[in-house]
Design an enzyme around this catalytic site. Structure first.
Site, PDB file in Angstrom:
ATOM      1  N   MET A 127      74.671 -13.598   2.248  1.00  0.00           N
ATOM      2  CA  MET A 127      74.085 -12.624   3.165  1.00  0.00           C
ATOM      3  C   MET A 127      72.571 -12.736   3.145  1.00  0.00           C
ATOM      4  O   MET A 127      71.963 -12.691   2.075  1.00  0.00           O
ATOM      5  CB  MET A 127      74.495 -11.208   2.753  1.00  0.00           C
ATOM      6  CG  MET A 127      75.973 -10.927   2.851  1.00  0.00           C
ATOM      7  SD  MET A 127      76.399  -9.299   2.185  1.00  0.00           S
ATOM      8  CE  MET A 127      76.409  -9.670   0.430  1.00  0.00           C
ATOM      9  N   GLY A 144      69.480  -8.877   0.423  1.00  0.00           N
ATOM     10  CA  GLY A 144      69.826 -10.290   0.301  1.00  0.00           C
ATOM     11  C   GLY A 144      70.719 -10.592  -0.880  1.00  0.00           C
ATOM     12  O   GLY A 144      70.359 -10.290  -2.018  1.00  0.00           O
ATOM     13  N   SER A 145      71.881 -11.196  -0.670  1.00  0.00           N
ATOM     14  CA  SER A 145      72.816 -11.335  -1.776  1.00  0.00           C
ATOM     15  C   SER A 145      74.008 -12.200  -1.378  1.00  0.00           C
ATOM     16  O   SER A 145      73.941 -12.953  -0.420  1.00  0.00           O
ATOM     17  CB  SER A 145      73.285  -9.940  -2.211  1.00  0.00           C
ATOM     18  OG  SER A 145      73.592  -9.153  -1.078  1.00  0.00           O
ATOM     19  N   ARG A 146      75.120 -12.018  -2.108  1.00  0.00           N
ATOM     20  CA  ARG A 146      76.296 -12.859  -1.898  1.00  0.00           C
ATOM     21  C   ARG A 146      77.539 -12.125  -2.412  1.00  0.00           C
ATOM     22  O   ARG A 146      77.458 -11.308  -3.332  1.00  0.00           O
ATOM     23  CB  ARG A 146      76.071 -14.159  -2.652  1.00  0.00           C
ATOM     24  CG  ARG A 146      77.243 -15.073  -2.798  1.00  0.00           C
ATOM     25  CD  ARG A 146      76.739 -16.365  -3.396  1.00  0.00           C
ATOM     26  NE  ARG A 146      77.769 -17.156  -4.048  1.00  0.00           N
ATOM     27  CZ  ARG A 146      77.556 -18.342  -4.589  1.00  0.00           C
ATOM     28  NH1 ARG A 146      76.364 -18.878  -4.576  1.00  0.00           N
ATOM     29  NH2 ARG A 146      78.549 -18.999  -5.156  1.00  0.00           N
TER      30      ARG A 146
END
Length: 215
Positions: free
Chosen positions: A96, A184-186
């Site tokens: 993301m 912001g990440s996953r």
């Protein structure tokens, strides 16, 4: 659509204090005549508003569908080992960026069997080592047929806070909102080896609406 999933506020509750705070700062700066600083604050306000948006989505009608837990881009589809059970599985990772919706939804219906938080680093979530080195929070859900699926919130380079509202013993519905990662990440999903994967690396996915796999 089930009321436990929707409706909920269009702007995620995790971001409402930030949106309101930045908006108030922009207004105060404008009132005292600091137009340049007020303009910067307005830009920040717009950014925060789009980041913390959490629109309602329609789920696929297919009862076998494993839905996407977040918006983003598929960055990994490969064989792996479930970090909580040690079982062989297929891992699907969703990256993301700051322009994606960052609330997480449960990809399947079931009972939360285990939640494991692991502190760690904040390297770019698009890198391979993010799954093992970064700060992360793993949730394992047991479905009615006895199989388990693990999905992991992974912090990124900018992300500094993982939020998980789920609790052990809680029953989650497919598509039910359970967490949020700021900036912001996953999300990594560990699926049974017999799952029919419906996405490929590079595909853009939409939380709840996109079918990641079929069981």
């Amino acid at each position: 659509m089930n009321s436990r999933i929707y409706p909920h506020p269009f702007f995620a509750k995790e971001g409402q204090p930030i949106i309101i705070g930045v908006g108030v700062v922009a207004l105060v700066l404008a009132l005292v005549g600091l137009n340049f600083l007020s303009g910067i604050a307005v830009i920040l306000f717009i950014f925060c508003a789009q980041f913390f948006r959490d629109p309602a989505r329609e789920m696929p009608e297919d009862p076998r569908a494993v839905v996407s837990p977040a918006d983003g881009r598929i960055c990994k589809v490969q064989k792996a080992v479930d970090p909580l059970t040690g079982a062989e599985c297929t891992m699907v990772s969703i990256f993301m960026n700051v322009f994606n919706v960052h609330s997480q939804k449960s990809p399947v219906a079931g009972t939360v069997e285990e939640i494991v938080y692991t502190p760690g680093l904040f390297v770019n979530a698009d890198l391979d080592k993010a799954s093992t080195d970064n700060e992360r929070n793993a949730v394992r859900v047991k479905m009615e047929d006895g199989r388990s699926i693990t999905f992991v919130q992974v912090a990124g380079l900018i992300a500094r806070r993982i939020i998980c509202h789920a609790e052990v013993g809680q029953k989650l519905e497919r598509g039910e909102r359970y967490g949020f990662i700021r900036f912001g990440s996953r999300v990594d999903m560990y699926l049974p080896t017999d799952a029919e994967i419906c996405v490929s690396i590079g595909d853009k996915v939409t939380g709840v609406m996109t079918t990641i796999a079929r069981l």
